[in-house]
Enzyme design. Sequence first.
Site, PDB file in Angstrom:
ATOM      1  N   SER A 187       6.421 -35.972  24.785  1.00  0.00           N
ATOM      2  CA  SER A 187       7.810 -35.968  24.343  1.00  0.00           C
ATOM      3  C   SER A 187       8.672 -36.847  25.249  1.00  0.00           C
ATOM      4  O   SER A 187       8.442 -38.050  25.346  1.00  0.00           O
ATOM      5  CB  SER A 187       8.321 -34.524  24.297  1.00  0.00           C
ATOM      6  N   ASP A 358       5.978 -33.836  12.770  1.00  0.00           N
ATOM      7  CA  ASP A 358       6.760 -33.654  13.991  1.00  0.00           C
ATOM      8  C   ASP A 358       8.258 -33.779  13.677  1.00  0.00           C
ATOM      9  O   ASP A 358       8.729 -34.828  13.230  1.00  0.00           O
ATOM     10  CB  ASP A 358       6.357 -34.719  15.012  1.00  0.00           C
ATOM     11  N   HIS A 389       5.770 -30.721  16.662  1.00  0.00           N
ATOM     12  CA  HIS A 389       6.030 -31.218  18.023  1.00  0.00           C
ATOM     13  C   HIS A 389       5.415 -30.329  19.110  1.00  0.00           C
ATOM     14  O   HIS A 389       4.678 -30.809  19.979  1.00  0.00           O
ATOM     15  CB  HIS A 389       7.539 -31.333  18.229  1.00  0.00           C
TER      16      HIS A 389
END
Length: 415
Positions: A187, A358, A389
């Site tokens: 991320s 995601d 995610h």
Amino acid sequence: MIITSIIIYKLCARRMRSVCIFIASFVLFTSIAILLEKEPVQKGDMGLSMHQFCQKYGYPIEEETVTTEDGYILTMHRIKCSLNRTGCHEKRPAVLLLHGLLASSADFVSARNQSLAFQLVDKGYDVWLGNNRGNTYSRNHIMLDPNEDKSFWNFSFHETGMYDLPAMIDHIIQKSQVSKVTFIGISQGCTSYMVLSSLKPEYNEKILLANLVAPVTTFYPTKSIVLKILTFFNFIVKRFLYFYGHFELFGEQQIETKLFRYLCIGPHKVANYICLEQILTYAGGFSDQRNYDLFPFHLSVSPAGASTKQVMHIIQNRISGQFAQYDHSDQNPQKLTAPIYNVSRITTPVAVYFGKSDIFVSVEGLHEQLKSIPNVVLRYKVPYERFNHMDFIYAKDLNRLVNNKIMETIDIYNN
């Protein structure tokens, strides 16, 4: 509280109806849970520290501190080998794992036997877990007090890339006695890497392979309810937070963190269920791959804190659709445009891992971004259509769907 839920729903505009249904239902079911006083399920590893957790599962960790060029003191966790392995003092290839927003090094160990950090150690790597400025393990500075000096929190992901990451890389090279480090970011950890490689391209020579997992750079268009709300109320959110001096988000001792943990892993079973199902699934990016057994420990150490400015930077990028530096236009009378990060300067071999569903990553935006990076060696779409995610940390089939591919790719470049 039930009456409050009804009022919230009635006052909602049509375009915000789905968001209001979420808020009203959460308030309603949490009210019921508190009234019924249901007992929660067994909490497992909840309350264990990082050291206790890793020791319990056979992986003793060490702590080392790193000071950045601008004075932040960061804590790094290092795992050389497991308790049942020999050769701990032998030279091993080094791997750095870096967390995302509001997270910490715990992200890479909380999956127990499916933890990427533990598996890399077993395969013979010297594993380093980074902690960016402002999180639970890196709330220190040579001069500034995070509880007293608001200037401590004057950073976004720009500074984590410009200062935190290079300090970690240089420290690993010196301590592990290697010439290059394998990087794994998840991320916003990927965001920091792309900032570093764009603005300090000399660090391309210090990275053997960059593994970008669920990389967040451009944010438009995304499916995240949270980002949509924050973007819609951008001006109000920013003014509200700064007016009340709220420069830190979800710090260990802050009320929002304590409330979040009370609802999600606190004493009310129904509240736990509603929190995990609604907040984490719809706002946090989980699919039906989520592993509930991992939540008690992970949510007791996460969220781990971040700066308000980090979130504001994300919102700016979502609005512009660009991967750009922080826009200080409110402090800049000339209204200069924020510079775009030049990702074409990233020459390190780059492997990308992403999920089709995601909510924080625009697959189309990512595809366009990768066209500008000259040495992308792998584009790996997780072979599960609903992969989201946070599944990159919590998924039940994490090894089969993600970790095995990451380790296979790393092995190629380290052999």
